[in-house]
Motif scaffolding. Structure first.
Motif, short mmCIF file in Angstrom:
data_model
loop_
_atom_site.label_atom_id
_atom_site.label_comp_id
_atom_site.label_asym_id
_atom_site.label_seq_id
_atom_site.Cartn_x
_atom_site.Cartn_y
_atom_site.Cartn_z
N MET A 530 37.23 46.93 53.17
CA MET A 530 37.96 47.24 51.94
C MET A 530 39.12 46.27 51.72
O MET A 530 39.55 46.04 50.59
CB MET A 530 38.49 48.67 52.00
N ALA A 531 39.65 45.71 52.83
CA ALA A 531 40.76 44.76 52.70
C ALA A 531 40.35 43.49 51.98
O ALA A 531 41.20 42.71 51.53
CB ALA A 531 41.32 44.43 54.08
N ARG A 532 39.06 43.24 51.86
CA ARG A 532 38.55 42.06 51.16
C ARG A 532 38.37 42.31 49.67
O ARG A 532 38.09 41.39 48.91
CB ARG A 532 37.22 41.62 51.77
N ARG A 533 38.48 43.56 49.28
CA ARG A 533 38.32 43.90 47.87
C ARG A 533 39.63 43.69 47.13
O ARG A 533 40.70 44.06 47.64
CB ARG A 533 37.87 45.36 47.72
N PRO A 534 39.58 43.14 45.93
CA PRO A 534 40.82 42.86 45.19
C PRO A 534 41.68 44.10 44.98
O PRO A 534 42.90 44.01 44.98
CB PRO A 534 40.31 42.30 43.85
N PHE A 535 41.02 45.27 44.79
CA PHE A 535 41.78 46.49 44.53
C PHE A 535 42.77 46.77 45.66
O PHE A 535 43.93 47.15 45.42
CB PHE A 535 40.81 47.66 44.37
N PHE A 536 42.33 46.57 46.91
CA PHE A 536 43.21 46.79 48.06
C PHE A 536 43.99 45.52 48.41
O PHE A 536 45.19 45.58 48.71
CB PHE A 536 42.40 47.25 49.27
N ALA A 537 43.32 44.36 48.40
CA ALA A 537 43.95 43.12 48.85
C ALA A 537 45.14 42.73 47.99
O ALA A 537 46.14 42.19 48.49
CB ALA A 537 42.92 41.99 48.86
N ARG A 538 45.07 43.01 46.68
CA ARG A 538 46.17 42.65 45.78
C ARG A 538 47.22 43.75 45.66
O ARG A 538 48.16 43.63 44.89
CB ARG A 538 45.60 42.32 44.41
N GLY A 539 47.01 44.83 46.42
CA GLY A 539 48.01 45.88 46.44
C GLY A 539 48.13 46.64 45.14
O GLY A 539 49.25 46.84 44.64
N HIS A 540 47.00 47.05 44.55
CA HIS A 540 47.04 47.85 43.33
C HIS A 540 47.91 49.08 43.57
O HIS A 540 47.96 49.64 44.67
CB HIS A 540 45.61 48.27 42.95
N LYS A 541 48.58 49.52 42.50
CA LYS A 541 49.53 50.63 42.67
C LYS A 541 48.85 51.93 43.08
O LYS A 541 49.51 52.84 43.59
CB LYS A 541 50.32 50.83 41.39
N TRP A 542 47.54 52.05 42.84
CA TRP A 542 46.80 53.25 43.27
C TRP A 542 46.04 53.02 44.58
O TRP A 542 45.29 53.90 45.00
CB TRP A 542 45.81 53.68 42.18
#
Length: 575
Positions: A530-542
């Motif tokens: 999941m750390a490779r996914r942009p949602f998590f890697a870019r630190g989305h607010k959710w």
């Protein structure tokens, strides 16, 4: 060299799918084994499935009141436990109550009825020579207390003396119900002195009158047959053949007692083609006694070449003898597996230091346990819902990983519990359910430890992928220490307690081990992916990993070294 190590580390991080594939393959294999075995639900204990509760009271023999003591009561409890466990009955409880009573709780399920019969038959086991045997009445009534292994057709048409198994003739009401007994330990038997097979210690005319009047189709007469008879006296008894017909027996004094049997096992004869058989081993003194009586019986004609295995006044088997035996022997015939195991269990655990009477038998319904289980499951569901809500509120996107990990842990727990029922006799009771509910908190705690370590690394200014890898070693140590303490507590509780509390300890220990497996082989690899996914890697607010929300420090930068005065020109140029 540094570049090589860095490449190896990156390669290891790039293949978390291997760990995920491994745990998913294990889950699929265990699930397939569960369906293949036909046990798709965990076995339930007496408090959830219902069953039978039996109260047994110790009865002193004449002049032996002092025999009812703690040592003999504990010995009787141990033998009864082995007796019911030998039949595969799980979660059966055997414990003393006061100084004279034993309480036996047998859960409803496979072999529970046979266990009840064997626990209720608590008299000593004797081997008695058969003097006469005749059919007594028609088919067995449903309240029969005799074992299914009481008789079966003989495995060989002829014995050593030329006798054949045959139906009753008009001139002789006896049927040949003996099973062949062959020598297992090839040794030269030397029969010693033995009690007379024809002596009774009582008036022979009175004993013959009892035999003539005995009707084994009547339950009252079956119970009273041989009641109060000493081992040194002859007696009458009842037993069933393989067709369900009652047989009545005139028996001589006991030649061998149950305590003389060292070991009995049901084995399958793969070489001789005899099918299931029972092997017998005797103590040193028992071997001498058995050699003496079989040496005498081998010289007689049917039915006087038979010896009856008598438990609580019932003849559970009546093998005939081909030759004198010593050391060990085999009882063979057309046994089914269940019949052979049942007879072996009786021979192994049939001898008790005391006699007991059945004071009461109570049927335990699962209604109360079902209500308690329902209440416990509701409480567990509420607790699980609160944990999920907390994860969603506090960890947001990370809660997706935590919830999937909880589901994998729950699936593994369910499948393994279903498989442990038929393999080791594990039965799920109310305390075990409580242990599984407590395990939810232990598993969630492991996720929280890992997540917080990752968030700490992000607060230090690191990006997600290196944060996960740097956080894992420290989180791993914490999880292992925490789970080790929980497992140690469960192990100690399992060892020092008895009864249902052991169910709680066993479930707690099992789920603690599974927590380690899930965190190592599912949670960590999944977070790495999941750390490779942009949602998590870019630190989305959710995502639950937003650097701003976590108060992250600015990215770490290298500081320039001071420039020596000798190179001031270079410094001025750079400026």
């Amino acid at each position: 060299m540094a570049a090589l190590k860095k490449g190896q580390k990156a390669s290891a991080q790039s293949k978390p799918g291997r760990s995920l594939a491994l745990i998913l393959i294990a889950l699929v294999a265990l699930t397939g084994g569960m369906f293949a075995s036909g046990h798709t639900t965990p076995r339930l204990g007496i408090d959830l499935a219902g069953g039978t509760s039996i109260t047994l009271a110790a009865v002193p023999e004449a002049g032996q009141e002092s025999a009812i003591n703690k040592t003999n009561m504990d010995t009787a409890v141990s033998i009864m436990e082995r007796r019911v466990n030998g039949l595969g009955v799980s979660e059966a409880e055997v414990q003393t109550q006061g100084t004279r009573n034993i309480i036996v709780n047998i859960p409803k399920g496979t072999n529970s009825e046979q266990a009840r019969e064997q626990v209720g038959t608590t008299a000593k086991l004797y081997f008695r020579p058969v003097l006469q045997r005749d059919q007594s009445g028609a088919a067995a009534t449903p309240d029969s207390g005799a074992s299914p292994s009481a008789s079966a057709s003989t495995g060989s048409g002829d014995d050593a003396d030329g006798d054949q198994a045959a139906s009753p003739t008009p001139t002789d009401g006896a049927t040949s119900q003996g099973r062949a007994v062959t020598e297992a330990l090839k040794a030269d038997p030397t029969p010693g002195a033995s009690a007379s097979a024809s002596g009774s210690g009582k008036d022979d005319g009175g004993l013959e009158a009892q035999y003539a009047a005995l009707d084994c189709t009547k339950p009252a007469q079956r119970v009273d047959a041989g009641k109060g008879v000493k081992p040194t006296e002859g007696t009458v008894a009842c037993g069933q053949d393989s067709a369900g017909q009652w047989q009545k027996y005139l028996l001589g004094p006991a030649e061998v007692e149950g305590g003389d049997v060292d070991k009995a096992e049901a084995v399958y004869d793969t070489q001789g083609g005899a099918g299931w058989k029972v092997t017998l081993g005797f103590t040193d003194s028992g071997s001498k006694k058995f050699a003496a009586i079989t040496g005498k019986l081998a010289q007689k004609q049917s039915p006087q070449n038979e010896f009856a295995i008598v438990l609580d006044g019932n003849v559970v088997s009546n093998p005939y003898v081909r030759q004198a035996l010593s050391g060990s022997a085999e009882i063979s015939g057309n046994f089914k597996q269940e019949e052979a195991k049942n007879l072996a269990n009786i021979l192994s655990y049939g001898s008790l230091p005391l006699s007991f009477r059945e004071d009461s038998v109570t049927t335990v319904t699962a209604a109360l346990g079902g209500e308690q289980l329902q209440a416990g499951l509701i409480a567990g569901a509420i607790g699980l819902a609160l944990v999920v809500l907390y994860l969603l509120f506090y960890y947001r996107g990370l809660s997706f990983i935590a919830i999937l990990s909880l589901l994998v842990s729950a699936a593994l727990t369910y499948v393994i519990m279903s498989l442990l029922g038929p393999t080791i006799g594990f039965a799920l009771n109310l305390p075990a359910v409580c242990g599984a509910i407590v395990a939810i908190g232990i598993t969630a705690d492991s996720f929280i430890v890992f997540f917080e370590r990752v968030r700490d690394e992000i607060r230090e200014g690191r990006s997600l992928r290196p944060a996960v890898e740097r956080a894992w070693p420290r989180a791993r140590r914490t999880v292992l220490v925490s789970d080790f303490v929980s497992f140690l507590a469960a192990a100690v509780l399992f060892v020092v307690t008895v009864g249902k509390v052991q169910g709680f300890a066993f479930t707690l220990g099992l789920t603690t081990v599974l927590d380690v497996v899930v965190v190592f082989f599912f949670t960590k690899p999944l977070l790495t992916l999941m750390a490779r996914r942009p949602f998590f890697a870019r630190g989305h607010k959710w995502s639950g990993l937003d650097p701003k929300a976590l108060g992250a420090k600015p990215p770490l930068r290298r500081t320039r070294r001071p420039v020596p005065a000798a190179v001031g020109a270079v410094e001025s140029k750079e400026a």
